[in-house]
Motif scaffolding. Structure first.
Motif, short mmCIF file in Angstrom:
data_model
loop_
_atom_site.label_atom_id
_atom_site.label_comp_id
_atom_site.label_asym_id
_atom_site.label_seq_id
_atom_site.Cartn_x
_atom_site.Cartn_y
_atom_site.Cartn_z
N PRO A 154 10.14 34.43 -0.67
CA PRO A 154 10.01 34.42 -2.08
C PRO A 154 10.87 35.25 -2.88
O PRO A 154 11.25 36.28 -2.33
N VAL A 155 11.38 34.61 -3.86
CA VAL A 155 12.25 35.30 -4.71
C VAL A 155 11.74 35.85 -5.80
O VAL A 155 11.32 35.07 -6.75
N ALA A 156 12.22 37.14 -6.32
CA ALA A 156 11.78 37.74 -7.48
C ALA A 156 12.37 37.28 -8.44
O ALA A 156 13.74 37.35 -8.54
N THR A 157 11.89 37.03 -9.57
CA THR A 157 12.59 36.42 -10.88
C THR A 157 11.89 37.11 -12.07
O THR A 157 10.88 37.89 -12.10
N THR A 158 12.63 37.08 -13.23
CA THR A 158 11.94 37.40 -14.62
C THR A 158 11.49 36.22 -15.14
O THR A 158 10.62 36.47 -16.27
N MET A 159 11.15 35.03 -14.54
CA MET A 159 10.45 34.02 -15.03
C MET A 159 9.14 34.05 -14.80
O MET A 159 8.43 34.38 -13.74
N SER A 163 18.72 32.77 4.84
CA SER A 163 20.01 33.05 4.83
C SER A 163 20.63 33.23 3.59
O SER A 163 21.75 33.46 3.41
N HIS A 164 19.86 32.60 2.49
CA HIS A 164 20.47 32.72 0.99
C HIS A 164 20.54 34.24 0.45
O HIS A 164 19.70 34.81 0.70
N PRO A 165 21.72 34.28 -0.04
CA PRO A 165 21.84 35.74 -0.67
C PRO A 165 20.39 36.06 -1.73
O PRO A 165 20.27 37.48 -1.67
N GLU A 204 16.86 43.53 -7.15
CA GLU A 204 16.58 43.10 -8.36
C GLU A 204 16.08 41.44 -8.44
O GLU A 204 16.58 40.80 -8.06
N PRO A 205 15.37 41.34 -9.60
CA PRO A 205 14.76 39.86 -9.83
C PRO A 205 16.01 39.10 -10.47
O PRO A 205 16.61 39.24 -11.18
N VAL A 206 15.70 37.81 -10.04
CA VAL A 206 16.79 37.00 -10.55
C VAL A 206 16.72 36.49 -11.88
O VAL A 206 15.24 36.18 -12.13
N ALA A 207 17.66 36.60 -12.78
CA ALA A 207 17.11 36.52 -14.35
C ALA A 207 17.08 34.96 -14.44
O ALA A 207 17.78 34.15 -13.80
N THR A 208 16.60 34.26 -15.64
CA THR A 208 16.62 32.95 -16.12
C THR A 208 17.87 32.27 -16.21
O THR A 208 18.11 31.17 -15.86
N ASP A 209 19.00 33.13 -16.69
CA ASP A 209 20.18 32.56 -16.83
C ASP A 209 20.67 32.25 -15.60
O ASP A 209 21.45 31.44 -15.20
N GLU A 210 20.43 33.18 -14.48
CA GLU A 210 21.03 32.75 -13.12
C GLU A 210 20.29 31.73 -12.38
O GLU A 210 21.02 30.58 -11.85
#
Length: 297
Positions: free
Chosen positions: A256-261, A174-176, A182-188
């Motif tokens: 699983p959440v795609a990230t830039t990390m 249920s989380h956005p 798009e991947p979640v950036a490190t600042d996010e």
């Protein structure tokens, strides 16, 4: 002078078997070799130890005395050998292993099973703590081996890399973040409250190094299971070993959440340079090293 144990061994065998030939056969050597040992011993000490005749050989009085002393010496040597073997067996049987949670939960049981197959008498003890505590247990001698999952490797311990592990961000469906393309950036990632392992854990240290800044904490969990449970309960997204959430992702409890990390960490085994590893400890290191090629989630 050091006593001639090889000559004494032949002398005792002659006394027990009645001839040099029979003594040689008992000892698994040739008759000339047995005779040579006796002659060398007699010449060295200037004593006649064996009377030789066509009917066989018998010990002189001096030979009887030397044989008696030799038997006592060999009994003591046998007792020393038995004692050393017993100590070695006890040393090899007991193996104290400390492991961080991911390694302990997903890898060490398999390795210990293989170790027990090789050494059925082994009785390993497993202590499960975070990576910082594992290093401390090896430092103070409480653990013989330590398996850690941190990039901060202790410079004063022997270290062998046995593989690597990947950290992933997971969220409740249920989380956005579970639905974004798009991947979640490190600042996010840094701004979002997250469920994290406690400071000192390899997971936390690796994540902070990859993030490059201090994270925002929604909940700190001292175990991987409680961290995963908190994310499943919807408290916040979490950062955890990919191995730990395979089942939860497959059954749809987590996404699983795609990230830039890029958060990969070495898996290593450490031990003291000052203490000799037992055979079982060396075997476990070899098993873990060999298993690194197949360490997939």
């Amino acid at each position: 002078m050091i006593p001639d144990l090889e000559g004494a061994e032949v002398l005792i065998a002659v006394d027990e078997h009645g001839s040099i030939g029979a003594a040689a056969r008992h000892l698994g050597i040739t008759q000339p070799a047995a005779s040579a040992r006796l002659r060398t011993m007699e010449a060295r000490w200037g004593l006649a130890l064996v009377e030789r005749s066509a009917r066989g050989s018998r010990l002189t009085d001096a030979g009887q005395a030397v044989a008696g002393w030799g038997r006592a010496a060999f009994e003591r040597v046998a007792a020393l050998q038995a004692g050393l073997e017993a100590l070695q067996e006890r040393h090899d049987r007991g193996l104290r292993v400390a492991a961080s949670l991911t390694v302990a939960g997903y890898l060490v049981p398999r390795w210990l099973g293989e170790l027990r197959a090789r050494y059925p008498a082994a009785t390993p003890q497993l202590m499960v703590v975070n990576s910082a505590a594992v290093i401390g247990l090896v430092h103070d001698g409480t653990a013989d081996l330590g398996f850690i999952e941190t990039p901060d490797l202790p410079p004063d311990l022997a270290v062998r890399r046995i593989g690597e592990d990947a950290l992933v961000v997971v969220a409740h469906p249920s989380h956005p973040w579970a639905h974004r393309d798009e991947p979640v950036a490190t600042d996010e990632l840094a701004a979002e409250p997250l469920v994290l392992r406690e400071p000192g854990s390899g997971t936390r240290r690796t994540f902070e190094a990859a993030l490059g800044s201090a994270p925002t904490v929604a909940l700190e969990a001292s175990s991987t299971a409680s961290l995963v449970g908190a994310v499943i309960a919807g408290i916040a997204p979490g950062v955890v070993s990919e191995r730990a959430v395979t089942a939860a992702v497959q059954n749809g409890e987590l996404v699983p959440v795609a990230t830039t990390m890029n958060a990969r960490r070495p898996l290593s085994v450490v031990w003291s340079r000052e203490r000799r590893l037992s055979r079982t400890a060396e075997a476990l290191v070899a098993i873990a090293t060999a298993g690194s090629a197949t360490m997939k989630p």
